[in-house]
Design an enzyme around this catalytic site. Structure first.
Site, PDB file in Angstrom:
ATOM      1  N   LYS A  96      57.177  56.663  34.907  1.00 48.67           N
ATOM      2  CA  LYS A  96      55.784  57.076  35.162  1.00 48.67           C
ATOM      3  C   LYS A  96      54.836  56.105  34.463  1.00 48.67           C
ATOM      4  CE  LYS A  96      52.909  61.291  34.730  1.00 48.67           C
ATOM      5  NZ  LYS A  96      52.882  62.675  34.155  1.00 48.67           N
ATOM      6  N   SER A 171      51.041  66.035  37.491  1.00 48.15           N
ATOM      7  CA  SER A 171      50.533  64.691  37.646  1.00 48.15           C
ATOM      8  C   SER A 171      51.610  63.666  37.980  1.00 48.15           C
ATOM      9  CB  SER A 171      49.822  64.260  36.365  1.00 48.15           C
ATOM     10  OG  SER A 171      50.752  64.135  35.286  1.00 48.15           O
ATOM     11  N   SER A 195      53.574  68.793  34.445  1.00 46.35           N
ATOM     12  CA  SER A 195      53.602  67.593  35.288  1.00 46.35           C
ATOM     13  C   SER A 195      54.976  67.021  35.603  1.00 46.35           C
ATOM     14  CB  SER A 195      52.754  66.494  34.660  1.00 46.35           C
ATOM     15  OG  SER A 195      51.405  66.800  34.865  1.00 46.35           O
TER      16      SER A 195
HETATM   17  N1  GLN Z   1      48.237  69.900  35.947  1.00 42.02           N
HETATM   18  C1  GLN Z   1      47.991  70.039  34.540  1.00 42.02           C
HETATM   19  C2  GLN Z   1      46.704  69.346  34.184  1.00 42.02           C
HETATM   20  O1  GLN Z   1      46.041  68.929  35.050  1.00 42.02           O
HETATM   21  C3  GLN Z   1      49.142  69.495  33.754  1.00 42.02           C
HETATM   22  C4  GLN Z   1      49.144  68.020  33.686  1.00 42.02           C
HETATM   23  C5  GLN Z   1      50.283  67.467  32.906  1.00 42.02           C
HETATM   24  O2  GLN Z   1      51.267  68.147  32.601  1.00 42.02           O
HETATM   25  N2  GLN Z   1      50.150  66.209  32.539  1.00 42.02           N
HETATM   26  O3  GLN Z   1      46.338  69.237  33.058  1.00 42.02           O
END
Ligand code: GLN
Length: 526
Positions: A96, A171, A195
């Site tokens: 990532k 994400s 994410s």
């Molecule tokens: N979707 C969550 C956010 O927008 C989690 C994101 C993540 O785990 N990096 O913060």
């Protein structure tokens, strides 16, 4: 590159094999790592397209083909010379783009880091390299890991390989989609609120958020440091365990790194025994807001566990209802502080004001104004407000109290059950664009995953099957802090039960992704 026909393509058997199988074939001398890496680069060229383009999965922001091939050849030569190698030596992996990689661009999905080439490797990347794993490239993500669909990437969305009109979650949608589309057998993700697990759920793959501190944060572009956790993405529980073992373990460069040994995770994944395991269904995560198709798949998997001798009980975690609210105060607060380093002086983009004096403050404002996307700005504003004098106790302070209550709910629930379970995400993959104008709907995708981040406990998502819409559903397992082995034991067993019933892995039946007409450009090797 010559245009390819836009017809569906059946993957090469070398890319259909998972990490464990590939490792065994490499060790037996049946294939070379160079062959395996080439097959994956061909697959990427055939189905990925270009992020921001009209076609393809668009999982990769950068493909480091030459560097991956160089690692592969080196491993092949060392193997031929009889050198003892790591079990995953020669097995490729995608990373990532929030994880820094020496000599390879790292953007975290943001314009503000465009063109930045890190001078060092994250600890977890050092460990991948030390194991001899070729790094195929960097995967797309929501900007600074803020989002649940990968649509907040400054470089355009990734598409779900099951249906290219839908999101792969976020994400870390790039890592999950790359694994689901057979572009990589393994990928690294990060999970601050879901994410790794939520993209795994909607792409039919396996994703694990280890216990907080289980894998070093050194070299992650920080979002919310008390919640951020790297972890593995794979197509099987065993493959996830193998990657977790490579990356895990103490790192003196991360002050929050656990000193525990990483544990025999792969052995746990292979054990396949759930007899007597107490499985706690979290009452608050199986009702309102969860689609009927998701709940049906979840219940069917639960029945398999109980038929195999697990004891299924119901547990209640009442403060989970407030976890999302607490997260959206704590996470932006920490992110607003962490993102202060992007000031136009130290990394990546620098924008000078169009007119007037060039002062440090005005360069910062112009750079941040141009370099951050709307979701990042929203969270910086939210976080700055939550931390401001006069509001600190009411917002940040209250959220920290809720965090403590969530931890207590976990403690009470784990007194009644060895693992807790729920659907990973309330719905299957949603259409691209459908939640972009509704931040709260986007945030709701993580309602079941966020409690684990707040409490620091480990969580896994594995595919329980398809919903009535033909799209994958994720089954979430949670274990107490430092009991990651238990997750792999339960997850490996459930996966085996599901595969026995289905006659094979879910992703063996993936509809082939159409090939794209234009391959993505090669990024200069490191
Ligand atoms: N979707 C969550 C956010 O927008 C989690 C994101 C993540 O785990 N990096 O913060």
């Amino acid at each position: 590159m010559a245009p390819q026909s836009p017809t569906p393509t059946t993957p090469d058997p070398l890319v259909l094999a998972g990490a464990a199988e590939t490792a065994a074939r490499l060790a037996a001398g049946e294939v070379t790592s160079e062959d395996v890496v080439r097959a994956h680069l061909d697959r990427i060229a055939a189905v990925d397209g270009t992020v921001g383009g009209e076609e393809g999965v668009a999982a990769f922001l950068h493909v480091s083909g030459e560097a991956a091939l160089a690692t592969a050849r080196d491993v092949d030569a060392r193997r031929a010379a009889g050198e003892p190698l790591h079990a995953l030596a020669g097995v490729p992996v995608a990373v990532k783009d929030v994880v820094v990689t020496r000599g390879t661009p790292t953007t975290a999905g943001s314009r503000i880091l465009e063109g930045w080439v890190p001078p060092y490797d994250a600890t977890l990347v050092e460990r991948l390299r030390a194991a001899g794993m070729p790094v195929l490239g960097k995967t797309n993500m929501d900007e600074f890991a803020m989002g649940s669909s990968t649509e907040h990437s400054a470089y355009g969305p990734t598409r779900n390989p099951w249906d290219l009109t839908r999101t792969p979650g976020g994400s870390g949608g790039g890592s999950a989609a790359a694994v689901a589309a057979f572009e990589a057998p393994l990928a690294v993700g990060t999970d601050t609120g879901g994410s790794i697990r939520q993209p795994a759920a909607v792409t039919g793959t396996v994703g694990v958020k280890p216990t907080y501190g289980g894998i070093s944060r050194y070299g992650l572009v920080a979002m919310a440091s008390s919640l951020d956790q790297a972890g593995p993405c794979a197509r099987s529980v065993l493959d996830a365990a193998l990657l977790h073992e490579v990356m895990g373990g103490h790192d003196p460069r991360d002050a929050t790194s656990l000193t525990d040994p990483v544990g025999a995770l792969a052995d746990a994944a292979r054990s396949r025994d759930v007899h007597g395991l107490r499985v706690g269904v979290v009452r608050e995560l199986v009702g309102e807001g969860f689609s009927a198709g998701v709940l049906a798949s979840f219940r069917a998997a639960l029945d398999l566990l109980s038929d195999a001798g697990a004891e299924v009980v119901e547990v209640s975690c009442p403060t989970f209802a407030h976890a999302l609210d607490a997260y959206y105060l704590i996470m932006p607060s920490e992110a607003s502080s962490n993102l202060a380093r992007f000031d136009g002086m130290r990394f990546g983009l620098r924008v000078e004001p169009a007119e007037g004096p060039v002062t440090a403050e005005r360069v910062m404002a112009a750079t941040r104004g141009a370099g951050f996307g709307p979701e990042v700005k929203r969270r910086v504003v939210l976080g700055t407000y939550a931390l401001s004098a006069g509001y600190y106790d009411a917002y940040y302070g209250s959220a920290q109290k809720v965090r403590t209550l969530v931890q207590r709910d976990f403690d009470a629930a784990f007194a009644q059950a060895d693992v807790l379970v729920s659907p990973t995400a309330p719905t299957t993959a949603f259409p691209l664009g459908s939640r972009l104008d509704d931040p709260l709907a986007m945030y709701a995708a993580d309602v079941a995953t966020i409690p684990a981040n707040l409490a620091g406990v480990p969580g896994m998502s594995l595919p329980s099957g398809l919903s009535d819409d033909g799209l994958p559903v994720g089954f979430q397992l949670l274990a107490p802090a430092r009991a990651d082995e238990r997750l792999y034991r339960a997850g490996g067993a459930l996966e085996a039960l599901l595969e026995d019933r289905r006659g094979g892995p879910l992703l063996a039946s993936l509809p082939p992704v159409p090939t794209v007409t234009a391959g993505r450009p090669e990024v200069a090797p490191a």
